[in-house]
Write a protein that holds these residues in place. Structure first.
Motif, PDB file in Angstrom:
ATOM      1  N   UNK A 114      46.339  24.156  44.551  1.00  0.00           N
ATOM      2  CA  UNK A 114      45.948  24.676  43.248  1.00  0.00           C
ATOM      3  C   UNK A 114      44.846  23.780  42.708  1.00  0.00           C
ATOM      4  N   UNK A 115      43.692  24.382  42.405  1.00  0.00           N
ATOM      5  CA  UNK A 115      42.538  23.602  41.965  1.00  0.00           C
ATOM      6  C   UNK A 115      42.110  24.071  40.583  1.00  0.00           C
ATOM      7  N   UNK A 116      42.258  23.174  39.599  1.00  0.00           N
ATOM      8  CA  UNK A 116      41.742  23.452  38.267  1.00  0.00           C
ATOM      9  C   UNK A 116      40.249  23.170  38.265  1.00  0.00           C
ATOM     10  N   UNK A 117      39.470  24.037  37.637  1.00  0.00           N
ATOM     11  CA  UNK A 117      38.021  23.888  37.529  1.00  0.00           C
ATOM     12  C   UNK A 117      37.346  23.966  38.902  1.00  0.00           C
ATOM     13  N   UNK A 118      37.902  24.723  39.828  1.00  0.00           N
ATOM     14  CA  UNK A 118      37.392  24.715  41.193  1.00  0.00           C
ATOM     15  C   UNK A 118      36.355  25.764  41.530  1.00  0.00           C
ATOM     16  N   UNK A 119      36.041  26.672  40.603  1.00  0.00           N
ATOM     17  CA  UNK A 119      35.085  27.739  40.902  1.00  0.00           C
ATOM     18  C   UNK A 119      33.741  27.158  41.332  1.00  0.00           C
ATOM     19  N   UNK A 120      33.245  27.652  42.456  1.00  0.00           N
ATOM     20  CA  UNK A 120      31.972  27.193  42.987  1.00  0.00           C
ATOM     21  C   UNK A 120      32.067  25.920  43.808  1.00  0.00           C
ATOM     22  N   UNK A 121      33.282  25.366  43.923  1.00  0.00           N
ATOM     23  CA  UNK A 121      33.463  24.097  44.631  1.00  0.00           C
ATOM     24  C   UNK A 121      34.379  24.184  45.844  1.00  0.00           C
ATOM     25  N   UNK A 122      35.359  25.076  45.814  1.00  0.00           N
ATOM     26  CA  UNK A 122      36.400  25.049  46.852  1.00  0.00           C
ATOM     27  C   UNK A 122      36.476  26.308  47.710  1.00  0.00           C
ATOM     28  N   UNK A 123      35.633  27.263  47.456  1.00  0.00           N
ATOM     29  CA  UNK A 123      35.704  28.518  48.193  1.00  0.00           C
ATOM     30  C   UNK A 123      35.559  28.323  49.700  1.00  0.00           C
ATOM     31  N   UNK A 124      34.885  27.285  50.110  1.00  0.00           N
ATOM     32  CA  UNK A 124      34.688  27.027  51.545  1.00  0.00           C
ATOM     33  C   UNK A 124      35.961  26.559  52.257  1.00  0.00           C
ATOM     34  N   UNK A 125      37.001  26.227  51.503  1.00  0.00           N
ATOM     35  CA  UNK A 125      38.237  25.721  52.107  1.00  0.00           C
ATOM     36  C   UNK A 125      39.070  26.816  52.773  1.00  0.00           C
ATOM     37  N   UNK A 126      38.877  28.069  52.358  1.00  0.00           N
ATOM     38  CA  UNK A 126      39.702  29.151  52.895  1.00  0.00           C
ATOM     39  C   UNK A 126      38.945  30.467  52.785  1.00  0.00           C
ATOM     40  N   UNK A 127      39.240  31.388  53.697  1.00  0.00           N
ATOM     41  CA  UNK A 127      38.610  32.697  53.593  1.00  0.00           C
ATOM     42  C   UNK A 127      39.330  33.595  52.596  1.00  0.00           C
ATOM     43  N   UNK A 128      40.435  33.115  52.049  1.00  0.00           N
ATOM     44  CA  UNK A 128      41.186  33.843  51.024  1.00  0.00           C
ATOM     45  C   UNK A 128      41.517  32.903  49.881  1.00  0.00           C
ATOM     46  N   UNK A 129      41.574  33.473  48.695  1.00  0.00           N
ATOM     47  CA  UNK A 129      41.990  32.671  47.543  1.00  0.00           C
ATOM     48  C   UNK A 129      42.496  33.600  46.452  1.00  0.00           C
ATOM     49  N   UNK A 130      43.297  33.043  45.579  1.00  0.00           N
ATOM     50  CA  UNK A 130      43.757  33.734  44.389  1.00  0.00           C
ATOM     51  C   UNK A 130      43.080  33.060  43.208  1.00  0.00           C
ATOM     52  N   UNK A 131      42.245  33.797  42.510  1.00  0.00           N
ATOM     53  CA  UNK A 131      41.554  33.252  41.346  1.00  0.00           C
ATOM     54  C   UNK A 131      42.355  33.625  40.105  1.00  0.00           C
TER      55      UNK A 131
END
Length: 186
Positions: A114-131
């Motif tokens: 779970x990443x707070x304030x992660x938009x634009x920073x962590x998308x490369x960690x997984x091909x799926x995410x829950x925003x």
């Protein structure tokens, strides 16, 4: 690229945690959750509910003074042997390279991250995410709820402070193959 978006409205922190707890019970190792919202919107409150649903050890606090905090699965919790929760505050990070420096790729497949304030920073960690976007009324500006309805019920607690009882709009967006089957049951 998003598979779906769902918005619910809750009355305050208790309902925020309850919603997140129901979601947490459905998360699995490898899930990446990206939280956005202004200060005080309820990101840490939401994470506390996720932690309860995942059955991790108590003690989830705002990670403001640490970048990453790992909460192991509690052996006597509702999901013994379930995934750990890795709670990240990316507020002070300015690039995906700085995210890489904290080695999240070492745990992203084996924990719920779970990443707070992660938009634009962590998308490369997984091909799926829950925003998850949390919105809360601030000061004299009421939250425009429009025609939204959700699972919220009237609070029965007397004496709640007005700030705590303010409604929050929580918007969940599933991105990638993990969420292609539709939203979780909330």
């Amino acid at each position: 690229m998003s598979a779906w978006t769902r918005t619910v409205v809750v009355d305050g922190p208790e309902q925020t945690q309850a919603l997140a707890e129901r979601l947490g019970a459905q998360l699995r190792a490898g899930d990446l959750v990206v939280l956005t919202g202004e200060l005080g919107a309820g990101k840490t409150t939401f994470t506390q509910g996720l932690g309860r649903g995942l059955g991790v050890r108590e003690g989830i606090i705002s990670p403001t003074f640490v970048l990453v905090r790992r909460h192991p699965s509690a052996p006597d919790g509702p999901r013994p042997g379930g995934p750990d929760l890795v709670h990240v505050d990316a507020y002070r990070l300015s690039s995906p390279a700085e995210v890489d420096d904290i080695d999240l790729e070492d745990t992203v497949d084996t924990a719920v991250t779970v990443v707070e304030w992660g938009t634009g920073l962590v998308e490369h960690l997984s091909d799926s995410r829950l925003e998850v976007s949390l919105e809360r009324a601030v000061g004299a500006d009421p939250l425009d709820l429009g025609d939204l309805t959700g699972p919220a019920e009237e609070s029965e607690e007397e004496g709640e402070e007005a700030d705590d009882a303010e409604p929050r709009r929580i918007t969940l967006t599933g991105v990638g193959p993990r969420w292609a089957g539709g939203p979780p049951r909330l």
